[in-house]
Enzyme design. Structure first.
Site, PDB file in Angstrom:
ATOM      1  CG  HIS A 113      -1.759  -1.148   1.458  1.00 14.49           C
ATOM      2  ND1 HIS A 113      -2.868  -1.439   0.678  1.00 14.49           N
ATOM      3  CD2 HIS A 113      -1.701  -2.135   2.374  1.00 14.49           C
ATOM      4  CE1 HIS A 113      -3.453  -2.528   1.123  1.00 14.49           C
ATOM      5  NE2 HIS A 113      -2.767  -2.981   2.152  1.00 14.49           N
TER       6      HIS A 113
HETATM    7  O1  RIB Z   1      -5.255  -0.098   4.658  1.00 17.07           O
HETATM    8  C1  RIB Z   1      -3.860  -0.092   4.472  1.00 17.07           C
HETATM    9  C2  RIB Z   1      -3.226   1.011   5.253  1.00 17.07           C
HETATM   10  O2  RIB Z   1      -3.471   0.815   6.646  1.00 17.07           O
HETATM   11  C3  RIB Z   1      -1.699   1.045   5.119  1.00 17.07           C
HETATM   12  O3  RIB Z   1      -1.252   2.363   5.274  1.00 17.07           O
HETATM   13  C4  RIB Z   1      -1.242   0.201   6.268  1.00 17.07           C
HETATM   14  O4  RIB Z   1       0.072   0.529   6.704  1.00 17.07           O
HETATM   15  C5  RIB Z   1      -2.231   0.606   7.315  1.00 17.07           C
HETATM   16  O5  RIB Z   1      -1.794   1.838   7.887  1.00 17.07           O
END
Ligand code: RIB
Ligand code: CA
Length: 315
Positions: free
Chosen positions: A244
């Protein structure tokens, strides 16, 4: 041109890879990035761990000159929700590094963001966690809106739905009031939702490419991703975990890796079932003004090539 950034983060293995990517891009005669500071926020794990993890990553990248400012230990209104089930108790399980010895530069991340933005031109904000610190900075000094060229965030979901609930992505779900404040602020926003991050999967060959660098940062990335992707393999039956947060930093370095469109995004802050959902008006069904470029596609091979190349620079 070197781009000045602040990274607001809740490390998290994927945050850690994003931070190391940024440090790699900050190397060299003509660095792509200048990291003015890291600001920690509670999210994946409580604030003590996210702050400790920021300090550890600065030491791993040999950049203890970059200040770490501790931020919010809880959302604006809601009770903190964490994700140890995904990231492990420390938040960056899978890394094999000594406890950091450096200390935080301050304990008011929002004030650091305001002071930096008001005194330095063209500071881009990169947010990798819940948006509590940003909302607090906006409350402290609304004038920062006119001085920030762009805020690039990992958060939200559209066609992809949610990951912490059927409708909400974790960062927005943890602090929907803060997210709503950011989307309503007038800031120039670029959003990396689950729709795009789930197209950047850390498959075993991609993880091995980091391991084969034969460096401490490469080994740290491989170790963290080996730990982190087990959850997504079990849950989604995927080949690996979605990477992500590095999408945020990769966009600054090679924006052409991504594509999307400028639309209106609103955040649900009332519903019991859909709390924290990002309502993306992709087909302009409403007259709500576009307020965000929402990314939907990524060149995943190009993304991983960029990641390995910049992590290699950390030696
Ligand atoms: O949903 C994914 C996000 O939530 C990413 O930033 C992960 O690190 C968590 O913070
Ligand atoms: Ca994160």
């Amino acid at each position: 041109m070197t781009r000045k950034i602040i990274i607001d983060t809740d490390p998290g293995q994927d945050d850690a890879v994003a931070i190391l990517l940024a440090f790699g891009a900050a190397r060299g005669e003509q660095p792509e990035l200048e990291i003015l500071g890291l600001t920690s926020v509670a999210g994946n794990v409580p604030i003590d761990f996210t702050t400790r993890n920021c300090l550890m990553l600065c030491e791993l990248a040999d950049r203890t000159d970059v200040p770490v400012h501790q931020g919010a230990e809880a959302p604006l209104q809601r009770k903190l929700v964490t994700a140890e089930h995904v990231h492990g108790p420390t938040g960056i399980d899978g890394i094999d590094r000594p406890e950091p010895t450096t200390k935080v530069a301050g304990e008011n991340a929002a004030q650091f963001i305001v002071d930096t933005v008001m005194n330095t031109d063209d500071v881009t904000l990169c947010t990798l966690g819940p948006l509590t610190n940003i909302a607090k900075a906006l409350e402290l000094e609304p004038a920062i809106v006119g001085r920030i060229p762009e805020l690039v965030l990992m958060g939200g979901g559209h066609f992809a739905g949610g990951n912490i609930t059927p409708m909400a992505e974790f960062n927005v779900f943890v602090d929907p009031q803060a997210a709503a404040a950011v989307f309503e602020s007038g800031l120039k926003l670029v959003m990396m939702p689950l729709d795009v991050t789930h197209k950047a999967i850390s498959t075993p060959p991609r993880i091995d490419a980091f391991r084969q660098l034969g460096t401490a940062p490469g080994a740290a990335v491989a170790g963290m991703l080996d730990f982190y992707h087990r959850y997504d393999i079990e849950r989604y039956g995927a080949e690996g975990g979605p990477l992500h947060d590095p999408c945020v930093v990769a966009y600054l370095l090679e924006p052409e890796l991504f594509s999307g469109r400028e639309v209106n995004v609103s955040v649900e802050t009332e519903s019991r079932l859909c709390m924290g959902a990002t309502v993306v008006d992709w087909w302009r069904a409403t007259r709500r003004e576009p307020n965000c470029v929402v990314m939907s596609e990524v060149d995943a091979d190009g993304f991983y090539t960029l990641l390995v190349d910049r992590i290699r620079r950390l030696g």
